[in-house]
Design a protein around this motif. Sequence first.
Motif, PDB file in Angstrom:
ATOM      1  N   LEU A 257       5.386 -18.232 -34.552  1.00  0.00           N
ATOM      2  CA  LEU A 257       5.943 -19.578 -34.689  1.00  0.00           C
ATOM      3  C   LEU A 257       4.896 -20.641 -34.382  1.00  0.00           C
ATOM      4  O   LEU A 257       4.855 -21.696 -35.016  1.00  0.00           O
ATOM      5  N   TYR A 258       4.030 -20.328 -33.424  1.00  0.00           N
ATOM      6  CA  TYR A 258       2.930 -21.249 -33.086  1.00  0.00           C
ATOM      7  C   TYR A 258       1.923 -21.331 -34.234  1.00  0.00           C
ATOM      8  O   TYR A 258       1.443 -22.417 -34.581  1.00  0.00           O
TER       9      TYR A 258
ATOM     10  N   PHE B 180       2.437 -20.944 -37.366  1.00  0.00           N
ATOM     11  CA  PHE B 180       2.990 -21.681 -38.503  1.00  0.00           C
ATOM     12  C   PHE B 180       3.361 -23.121 -38.148  1.00  0.00           C
ATOM     13  O   PHE B 180       3.931 -23.829 -38.969  1.00  0.00           O
ATOM     14  N   GLY B 181       3.066 -23.524 -36.916  1.00  0.00           N
ATOM     15  CA  GLY B 181       3.295 -24.901 -36.516  1.00  0.00           C
ATOM     16  C   GLY B 181       4.735 -25.253 -36.206  1.00  0.00           C
ATOM     17  O   GLY B 181       5.082 -26.437 -36.084  1.00  0.00           O
ATOM     18  N   VAL B 182       5.592 -24.240 -36.069  1.00  0.00           N
ATOM     19  CA  VAL B 182       6.996 -24.500 -35.723  1.00  0.00           C
ATOM     20  C   VAL B 182       7.095 -25.020 -34.298  1.00  0.00           C
ATOM     21  O   VAL B 182       7.911 -25.888 -33.990  1.00  0.00           O
ATOM     22  N   ILE B 183       6.248 -24.470 -33.424  1.00  0.00           N
ATOM     23  CA  ILE B 183       6.163 -24.966 -32.049  1.00  0.00           C
ATOM     24  C   ILE B 183       4.739 -25.435 -31.785  1.00  0.00           C
ATOM     25  O   ILE B 183       3.783 -24.864 -32.314  1.00  0.00           O
ATOM     26  N   LYS B 184       4.602 -26.495 -30.999  1.00  0.00           N
ATOM     27  CA  LYS B 184       3.284 -27.058 -30.712  1.00  0.00           C
ATOM     28  C   LYS B 184       2.613 -26.364 -29.533  1.00  0.00           C
ATOM     29  O   LYS B 184       1.394 -26.385 -29.391  1.00  0.00           O
ATOM     30  N   SER B 185       3.442 -25.777 -28.647  1.00  0.00           N
ATOM     31  CA  SER B 185       2.912 -25.033 -27.504  1.00  0.00           C
ATOM     32  C   SER B 185       3.962 -24.025 -27.074  1.00  0.00           C
ATOM     33  O   SER B 185       5.127 -24.115 -27.470  1.00  0.00           O
TER      34      SER B 185
ATOM     35  N   VAL C  90      14.765 -25.202 -31.142  1.00  0.00           N
ATOM     36  CA  VAL C  90      15.906 -24.776 -31.961  1.00  0.00           C
ATOM     37  C   VAL C  90      15.678 -23.410 -32.604  1.00  0.00           C
ATOM     38  O   VAL C  90      16.476 -22.481 -32.424  1.00  0.00           O
ATOM     39  N   LEU C  91      14.590 -23.254 -33.365  1.00  0.00           N
ATOM     40  CA  LEU C  91      14.331 -21.991 -34.065  1.00  0.00           C
ATOM     41  C   LEU C  91      14.063 -20.836 -33.100  1.00  0.00           C
ATOM     42  O   LEU C  91      14.629 -19.745 -33.274  1.00  0.00           O
TER      43      LEU C  91
ATOM     44  N   ALA D 295      23.784 -22.842 -26.993  1.00  0.00           N
ATOM     45  CA  ALA D 295      22.663 -23.685 -26.566  1.00  0.00           C
ATOM     46  C   ALA D 295      21.853 -24.176 -27.764  1.00  0.00           C
ATOM     47  O   ALA D 295      21.246 -25.241 -27.707  1.00  0.00           O
ATOM     48  N   VAL D 296      21.864 -23.387 -28.865  1.00  0.00           N
ATOM     49  CA  VAL D 296      21.158 -23.812 -30.083  1.00  0.00           C
ATOM     50  C   VAL D 296      21.739 -25.134 -30.577  1.00  0.00           C
ATOM     51  O   VAL D 296      21.012 -26.058 -30.935  1.00  0.00           O
ATOM     52  N   VAL D 297      23.074 -25.223 -30.571  1.00  0.00           N
ATOM     53  CA  VAL D 297      23.752 -26.434 -31.051  1.00  0.00           C
ATOM     54  C   VAL D 297      23.411 -27.616 -30.152  1.00  0.00           C
ATOM     55  O   VAL D 297      23.069 -28.707 -30.626  1.00  0.00           O
ATOM     56  N   VAL D 298      23.467 -27.404 -28.838  1.00  0.00           N
ATOM     57  CA  VAL D 298      23.167 -28.477 -27.889  1.00  0.00           C
ATOM     58  C   VAL D 298      21.718 -28.929 -28.040  1.00  0.00           C
ATOM     59  O   VAL D 298      21.410 -30.125 -27.984  1.00  0.00           O
TER      60      VAL D 298
END
Length: 200
Positions: free
Chosen positions: A62-63, A65-70, A80-81, A120-123
């Motif tokens: 995920l990192y 592919f840039g989905v998360i920055k850290s 979320v993902l 928690a995903v929704v929140v």
Amino acid sequence: MKLFSKIVSILFHPMLMPTLGVFVIFQAGTHVSFMPFEAKRIIYITVFLTTCLLPLSLLPLLYQFGVIKSFQMESARERVLPVFFTGFFYYMGYLLLKKLGVSGVIGSFMLASLVAVLSAVVVTLFWKISLHTIGIGGVAGAVMALAFRFGIDLTLLIFLLFLASGITASARLYLGAHQPAQVYAGFLWGFLIVFASVLI
């Protein structure tokens, strides 16, 4: 203090809480405690694999592919993902345990953990609720439910878990990862969902 807070955040990481929860359930002195060692070992491996190792193994991807920055996933949107995939792996773990014939308290705990994660995903779409306190709150809720359901004295264990919850919440606040409302809401979220599931 910052180093201590980081260590606490690692020790009580939400991905470790299902395994801790299963360990605590086995130590609580109910009929589940007398399960054969081999059966316990299989449950530990299944829970640790599906709720910790598999979700963690996705983070570098995920990192990349840039989905998360850290790996700290500081923004609510970043979470979320990863939380969604974590919920998927929780569901896999729950199904595996069902296939192995594991039900009762362990099954209820895993199902409640799944519900807590998916909700928690929704929140997380709107607000950065604390996943750390959802996790430790869920373990505390499970133990409190066991005490009520089986009429056993787990006062010391409940005290230690509430103490650990307070320390974890303080660590997250000290590191600036959350606002007070986010850690309080996370604890109540995890506690109430798991408490109700294991009690009923």
